[in-house]
Design a protein around this motif. Structure first.
Motif: not given
Length: 788
Positions: A354, A359, A425
Motif C-alpha cells: 500500500q 487501508s 484491504d
C-alpha cells in the motif's frame, strides 16, 4: 425347436417378436403351453454359456478425401465363452456347429439355439440388427452411414447396458477424437501493466474442434452441408453429433462471444467444462491457472519477526499469489502448523504494497482467540498498528489510524453497518467454520463486507455437509460453486447420497486451488516441525470473572498494605491463589470459598479459559488425536471432567494425587492401549509430574500455570519423551490482562535464568513492594471482551 402345441399362436408370437409391441398373450387352450415351451428353449440357450459380441467395421476412404463408391459400414457378430473374450467364433461358423460347438478351451451345446436367441434379443434392443438375420442363416450385414450413426448413438449404449460386447473404432467412441465438438475458449481482459484482470467479465469464444484440430467456420459448414451425422473428412470418418451442434448459439461463427463472470469462468477452466461444454483457457488465463496450482515463491517482509518454516513459506506465497489475483483463499492447515503467523506475514506484505496510502485490514475471530491475535501480531509484526474493536467503548473512528482491526463474530453481526461501511484491504475470518451455515446471520454479515482480498483460516473447513463448503466458498470467491440450490441438486446430493466419485473429483478440481490444507503427518511437513511446539492460548475473562477478580484484588491489597513480614507473605500467596481460581473458573473460586459444589451453577459460558479449552478439545477429538489436560487444582480437575464428559458424551477420567496406585495403573494402560478409552485425560500437575508414560497424547493443555518452568516441562514430558513417534503440541492457557499474562511475560523474558529468577514458583512475588504488586495484579482494560 419343435413345432409346439399348434400353429394358431405362431402369428401372434411372430408379431410380438418383430413388431412394436413385445407382448404375447395366450388366448386359448392350445397356446397356454407356449410360455413354458419358450422358457425351456431359453434355458437350453442359456445352458450353452456363450456371450454374443458385435463389431462395427469402418469403410476405407481414398487419399483425396472422397469416400469410396457407396460407402457402407459392416456389422458382424461372434460368440464366445462368458469368461474369455479372446475366444471368438463367427456366428456363421457357430450356426453350423451341430449339437456341440467345441474349441480347445471350451464347448457350447446347441450353438444354433444360442446364436438365434442372442441375436433376436439384440435385435429387440436395436432393430437394425435384423440385417444379421436377413438370410437363411446368420451372416454379416451392411449399413449406410446414417444407419451406422443411429447404431453409435442408440444401439451401442443400449446393447452394452444389456451385457453385450460391442466393439467400435476407439476414435468413434463417445470420448473419441473423431467426434466434432463445440468448445468454449475463455480469455481474460488485461490491465495496463499486462496482468490479468479478474474483476471484469471474461470473454468466451465458440470453437469447433476435432481432436486437437480446430476447424474454421468454412470447414465446418462444408461438413455440415453433407447432411449426415457420420461423414468423411480427409482420410477418416468423423461424427457431427446433432446434440453438439445444438450447443452452438446463433451467430457463433460471426463473432458472437459469451461474457462470463470470473468466478464461473475459473470454475469452468479448472473443471474443464461449463454446463457440459468443454472449456479451454487462452495463454494469459492459462498462466493464472498455473500460478494457482503452483504458486511461485514470494519474498517475506523483512520486518516479520519470525523465520517461516518451508511449508509456512509456501503457504505465505500461496496467500500472496491469490491476493495478487484478487481471489479468496482458505488456509486449512492442521492445528499447530502456524496458520496465524502465515496470515500475519501476509498482512505485513499488504501494508508494504500500500505504501503511504493506508487501508486497514479486518480480522474476525471467536472471542476466545481475540487476545491471541493481538499478542501474536505484537510479537511477530510489532510495526502493524492494531485496533481491537470490542468492549463498550469501541470507536469506528479509530479504524482510519490502524493497519489491522480485530473483532469478534458477535460484533460482526451487531456492528455490521459500521464494519460494512469500510472497504477493507484484507478480510480474514479465523475459525471460519463459524460461517458454515450459509443462512446464519454471521455468514450473511461476512458476505456483506467489502474487501480487496478475503481469507479464511480453519482447521476443519468441512465438518458434516458439503453445504458448509458452499458457504465458505461463497464468502471467498462468490459464484465459484454457482447458486446454492443448483449446487445442492447437482453436486452435493450426488456425492453425499449416491457416492458419485466423478462429481467429487470435479468438485475437488474446482475448489482445490483456493483451499490449502497440510497435516502434521504429511511427509513434506513433518520433517520441518520441531519435536515439541509450545504456544500460549490467550483467553479473555467473562464479565463475572472480571467482577470477582477486581473484588479479590481490592480486598487483599487493602489488607496487604497494613500487614508485614510473614502475615504479608501469607496474604499475597492467598491473593494469588484466589486470583488463579477466578481466572480458571468462577465455580472453582466459589467452591474454594465455601460454596457447595452442587450449587455453583452451570459451567459453560462463564470462563474464557473453559471456552478455549472446549474449542481445543473439540478440534483434537475431531482429528482423532489425544490430549492430556494438566491442572494444579483438584477442584478444577473435577469440574473439567464433569464438563468434558457432558461435552464428549463419554467419561473423561481424572488422575490425581488421591488416585489409588491400582486405578492409576489402569488409567495409564487404558489411555495408552485401548481404542475405546477417552481421548482426553485430566491430570493434576503434581500427580502427573513424574512416573507416567502417556506418549499416546499428541497435545498437552496446561489449564493453569505453576509458574515454574521446570515443573511444567516435567508434566509436558509425560507425553513428550522416548517412545513418542509424533510431534507434541503444548497449549498454555493464559488469561489476558491479568497477573497470569504479566507473570508469563516475565517467565519468557527470563527463561534461561528461570531457576534464579522465577524458578521458586510464586515466592518471588511476595517480595514485591505494594506498588509493584498492584501493577502485577491490577486488571487490564483488555481483559474482558464485552459486547461480543
Amino acid at each position: 425347436m419343435t413345432a409346439g402345441p399348434g400353429r394358431g399362436w405362431a402369428p401372434e408370437l411372430a408379431a410380438a417378436l418383430t413388431g412394436p409391441s413385445p407382448v404375447f398373450q395366450p388366448k386359448d387352450a392350445r397356446s397356454q403351453g407356449v410360455p413354458d415351451m419358450l422358457s425351456n428353449w431359453a434355458t437350453e440357450g442359456e445352458a450353452s454359456a456363450v456371450r454374443l459380441g458385435l463389431v462395427l467395421e469402418v469403410p476405407p476412404l481414398v487419399e483425396n478425401g472422397g469416400a469410396s463408391q457407396l460407402p457402407t459400414f459392416g456389422i458382424r457378430a461372434w460368440v464366445g465363452p462368458l469368461d474369455d473374450l479372446r475366444e471368438r467364433v463367427p456366428v456363421e461358423e457357430a450356426w453350423k456347429g451341430g449339437a456341440v460347438l467345441t474349441r480347445e478351451t471350451w464347448s457350447a451345446p446347441h450353438p444354433a439355439y444360442a446364436v438365434m436367441r442372442s441375436l433376436a434379443r439384440a435385435a429387440r434392443l436395436h432393430p437394425a440388427l435384423d440385417v444379421l438375420l436377413a438370410g437363411p442363416s446368420p451372416s454379416a450385414g451392411q449399413w449406410t452411414p446414417a444407419e451406422a450413426w443411429t447404431f453409435l448413438r442408440d444401439g451401442v449404449p443400449a446393447l452394452r447396458d444389456a451385457g453385450f460386447d460391442v466393439e467400435i473404432p476407439k476414435e468413434l467412441e463417445v470420448t473419441g477424437d473423431q467426434r466434432l465438438r463445440a468448445r468454449l475458449r475463455l480469455s481474460a481482459p488485461l490491465r495496463e501493466d499486462g496482468s490479468v484482470d479478474l474483476s471484469r467479465l471474461l470473454d468466451g469464444q465458440w470453437e469447433i474442434v476435432l481432436g486437437d484440430l480446430t476447424l474454421s467456420a468454412a470447414e465446418f459448414a462444408k461438413l455440415h452441408a453433407l447432411g449426415d451425422p457420420l461423414v468423411p473428412y480427409g482420410d477418416r470418418w468423423v461424427i457431427l453429433d446433432p446434440n453438439e451442434i445444438a450447443r452452438l448459439p446463433a451467430g457463433w461463427n460471426e463473432g458472437h462471444r459469451e461474457h462470463i463472470p470470473a468466478s464461473e469462468a475459473l470454475r469452468a477452466v479448472l473443471t474443464g467444462e461449463l454446463d457440459g461444454v468443454p472449456v479451454v483457457a487462452d495463454q494469459h488465463l492459462s498462466l493464472v491457472i498455473e500460478a494457482l496450482r503452483n504458486p511461485p515463491p514470494q519474498e517475506v517482509p523483512p520486518d516479520l519477526d519470525a523465520v517461516l518454516r518451508p511449508y509456512q513459506l509456501h503457504g505465505y506465497s500461496w496467500l500472496a499469489t491469490l491476493g495478487d489475483l484478487g481471489l479468496g483463499a482458505c488456509l486449512a492447515d492442521d492445528m499447530g502448523l502456524g496458520k496465524t503467523v502465515q496470515a500475519i506475514a501476509y498482512l505485513l506484505r499488504r501494508k508494504r504494497m500500500q505504501g503511504k496510502k493506508r487501508s486497514p485490514s479486518l480480522v474476525i475471530c471467536p472471542t476466545s482467540v481475540l487476545g491471541n491475535w493481538q499478542r501474536e501480531i505484537e510479537r511477530f509484526a510489532p510495526k502493524l498498528q492494531v485496533v481491537p474493536h470490542h468492549g463498550a467503548r469501541r470507536d469506528p473512528e479509530e479504524f482510519a489510524n490502524s493497519d489491522v482491526v480485530i473483532t469478534t463474530y458477535g460484533l460482526l453481526v451487531r456492528d455490521r453497518e459500521e464494519l460494512g461501511s469500510i472497504k477493507w484491504d484484507c478480510l480474514i475470518l479465523d475459525e471460519a467454520q463459524a460461517i458454515k451455515n450459509p443462512d446464519s446471520q454471521r455468514a450473511r454479515s461476512a458476505r456483506g463486507l467489502t474487501a480487496r482480498h478475503r481469507i479464511s483460516l480453519s482447521g476443519t473447513p468441512v465438518e458434516n455437509r458439503l453445504d458448509e463448503l458452499w458457504s465458505l466458498m461463497e464468502f471467498l470467491v462468490p459464484g465459484l460453486l454457482g447458486p446454492r440450490a443448483r449446487f445442492q441438486r447437482e453436486v452435493a446430493v450426488p456425492i453425499e447420497r449416491f457416492g458419485d466419485q466423478e462429481m467429487a473429483r470435479r468438485l475437488k478440481l474446482g475448489v482445490s486451488p483456493f483451499l490449502l490444507r497440510r497435516m502434521k503427518t504429511d511427509p513434506t511437513v513433518i520433517s520441518d516441525l520441531p519435536d515439541k511446539i509450545e504456544r500460549n492460548e490467550y483467553c479473555p475473562l467473562t464479565a463475572e470473572q472480571a467482577r470477582l477478580y477486581r473484588s479479590v484484588v481490592e480486598d487483599h491489597l487493602e489488607k496487604i498494605a497494613e500487614a508485614a513480614d510473614i502475615e504479608r507473605r501469607g496474604l499475597v500467596l492467598s491473593m494469588l491463589t484466589r486470583l488463579k481460581q477466578v481466572c480458571n473458573h468462577p465455580a472453582q473460586y466459589l467452591i474454594a470459598t465455601g460454596a457447595d459444589p452442587s450449587e455453583v451453577g452451570r459451567l459453560s459460558g462463564r470462563s474464557g479459559k473453559l471456552e478455549r479449552c472446549e474449542e481445543l478439545v473439540g478440534a483434537i477429538v475431531d482429528n482423532n488425536e489425544r490430549a492430556l489436560i494438566f491442572t494444579q487444582y483438584t477442584e478444577m480437575g473435577q469440574l473439567l471432567c464433569r464438563h468434558l464428559t457432558g461435552l464428549l458424551d463419554e467419561d473423561v477420567p481424572f488422575l490425581h494425587g488421591g488416585t489409588p496406585q491400582k486405578r492409576r495403573d489402569e488409567l495409564v494402560r487404558e489411555f495408552q492401549e485401548e481404542e475405546s478409552a477417552s481421548p482426553i485425560l485430566v491430570v493434576s500437575l503434581r500427580a502427573g509430574g513424574t512416573g507416567l508414560n502417556l506418549t499416546r497424547a499428541t497435545h498437552v493443555i496446561h489449564y493453569d500455570r505453576w509458574w515454574n518452568p521446570a515443573i511444567e516441562d516435567q508434566a509436558t514430558d509425560r507425553a513428550y519423551r522416548i517412545g513418542q513417534r509424533r510431534d507434541v503440541l503444548v497449549h498454555k492457557l493464559v488469561t489476558v490482562g491479568t497477573l497470569e499474562e504479566r507473570i508469563d511475560q516475565r517467565m519468557a523474558e527470563k527463561r534461561q535464568l528461570a531457576e534464579s529468577v522465577v524458578g521458586v514458583g510464586e515466592r518471588w512475588i511476595t517480595e514485591l513492594d505494594d506498588n509493584a504488586l498492584r501493577m502485577l495484579v491490577t486488571l487490564g482494560e483488555d481483559a474482558v471482551v464485552e459486547g461480543s
